[in-house]
Design a protein around this motif. Structure first.
Motif, PDB file in Angstrom:
ATOM      1  N   ILE A 223      55.659  62.797  51.594  1.00  0.00           N
ATOM      2  CA  ILE A 223      55.503  61.300  52.235  1.00  0.00           C
ATOM      3  C   ILE A 223      55.437  60.303  51.610  1.00  0.00           C
ATOM      4  N   TYR A 224      53.921  60.811  50.729  1.00  0.00           N
ATOM      5  CA  TYR A 224      53.592  59.598  50.102  1.00  0.00           C
ATOM      6  C   TYR A 224      54.226  59.831  48.737  1.00  0.00           C
ATOM      7  N   ASP A 225      55.117  60.060  47.762  1.00  0.00           N
ATOM      8  CA  ASP A 225      55.949  60.474  46.906  1.00  0.00           C
ATOM      9  C   ASP A 225      57.478  59.469  47.558  1.00  0.00           C
TER      10      ASP A 225
ATOM     11  N   ASN B 282      51.648  47.979  55.755  1.00  0.00           N
ATOM     12  CA  ASN B 282      51.685  48.176  54.432  1.00  0.00           C
ATOM     13  C   ASN B 282      51.323  49.220  54.226  1.00  0.00           C
ATOM     14  N   VAL B 283      51.691  50.666  54.616  1.00  0.00           N
ATOM     15  CA  VAL B 283      51.444  51.705  54.336  1.00  0.00           C
ATOM     16  C   VAL B 283      51.785  51.937  52.526  1.00  0.00           C
ATOM     17  N   ARG B 284      53.239  51.231  52.400  1.00  0.00           N
ATOM     18  CA  ARG B 284      52.997  51.756  50.890  1.00  0.00           C
ATOM     19  C   ARG B 284      52.467  50.825  50.015  1.00  0.00           C
ATOM     20  N   ASP B 285      52.196  49.333  50.411  1.00  0.00           N
ATOM     21  CA  ASP B 285      51.752  48.703  49.805  1.00  0.00           C
ATOM     22  C   ASP B 285      50.024  49.904  49.572  1.00  0.00           C
ATOM     23  N   ILE B 286      49.490  50.225  50.230  1.00  0.00           N
ATOM     24  CA  ILE B 286      48.271  51.019  50.242  1.00  0.00           C
ATOM     25  C   ILE B 286      48.426  52.062  49.441  1.00  0.00           C
TER      26      ILE B 286
ATOM     27  N   ALA C 198      57.814  59.444  57.412  1.00  0.00           N
ATOM     28  CA  ALA C 198      56.720  58.469  56.678  1.00  0.00           C
ATOM     29  C   ALA C 198      57.543  57.035  57.082  1.00  0.00           C
ATOM     30  N   GLU C 199      58.903  57.372  57.721  1.00  0.00           N
ATOM     31  CA  GLU C 199      58.951  55.831  58.665  1.00  0.00           C
ATOM     32  C   GLU C 199      58.353  55.511  59.918  1.00  0.00           C
TER      33      GLU C 199
END
Length: 268
Positions: A20-22, A47-51, A38-39
């Motif tokens: 998921i982090y990948d 904003n979890v991608r930014d984190i 992940a979605e």
């Protein structure tokens, strides 16, 4: 190596925190189940991608700092899938003799890491679960690769929030702190999302309940600071990741949004 070649014992229908982090970081080493999970998390924390990117930049800055302090040994717990600018790449650019152990409990992480590291004898990847902390520290491969009598950095980046029980999380950190000798360092980053309504919190727990982790929780900066008890906090202390010796612009996570905090503690 592609996740199309599924390692033995891996069920691609079960999402993985590492994969998921990948996905958050724009990687390709994930399955449909990981992307779906992940979605769903993105729907809860937009904003979890930014984190995730901010956490990667924090890794680069902390390892750079530690290498500058003369640290040449790194134990990265919950390392996740290899991506750009991993711990060993940052450390060995500054000090080629640096030795690194990556630890993860995801077989796909280990498959990728071992393929990447096949020609680097100063770096190894070991399968272990941080919840068995004493067992992890006793693994012969780790004890042979790192000299525990010399300064070492233990990195726990974005992993402790997957231990929802406060007492268990503190026990894990306490055992790891005890392995550090004089000049050793502990590096932590941790999700700190602030207030979130009960419906979104329940939905997030439902998503992560499909993975192998016991749950997920947010902790305040004060709670994260408690993990460094007995250590000397390196300036600026436990702060939002963007504020820990910032070098990259622009700031990704905006004020008031969900984010993460982190700090570095040193054995006096």
């Amino acid at each position: 190596m592609s996740v199309n070649k599924v390692p033995a014992g891996v069920d691609p229908s079960v999402p993985s925190v590492a994969r998921i982090y990948d996905y958050y970081l724009g990687g390709k080493d994930n399955f449909a189940s990981d992307r779906e999970a992940a979605e769903q998390i993105i729907g809860i924390l937009p904003n979890v991608r930014d984190i995730a990117r901010e956490n990667r930049e924090y890794l680069i800055r902390t390892v750079t700092y530690l290498a500058g302090q003369g640290v040449r040994q790194f134990l990265d717990i919950g390392a996740g899938l290899p991506t750009q600018r991993n711990v060993h790449q940052v450390a060995q650019e500054l000090a080629p003799e640096s030795r690194v152990v990556y630890v993860d409990n995801d077989p796909i992480v280990l498959t990728h890491a071992r393929a990447l590291l096949a020609e680097n004898d100063r770096v190894i990847a070991v399968g272990a679960d941080m919840r068995d902390t004493e067992g992890l520290l006793a693994i012969p491969e780790i004890r042979e690769h790192l000299d525990f009598s010399r300064p070492m950095a233990i990195l726990m980046l974005g992993v402790l929030h997957f231990i929802p029980d406060d007492a268990e999380a503190m026990k894990i950190v306490t055992v790891l702190r005890s392995a550090l000798g004089r000049g050793g360092h502990l590096v932590i980053s941790h999700g700190s999302v602030g207030d979130i309504d009960e419906d979104r919190s329940r939905e997030g727990q439902r998503v992560f309940s499909r993975t192998a982790i016991p749950g997920v929780t947010s902790r305040s900066p004060e709670q994260v600071r408690a993990f460094f008890e007995g250590l000397e906090l390196v300036d600026p202390g436990v702060v939002p990741l963007r504020d820990w010796r910032p070098e990259l612009e622009p700031v990704i996570v905006k004020e008031g949004e969900a984010g993460a905090v982190g700090g570095v503690g040193r054995v006096r």
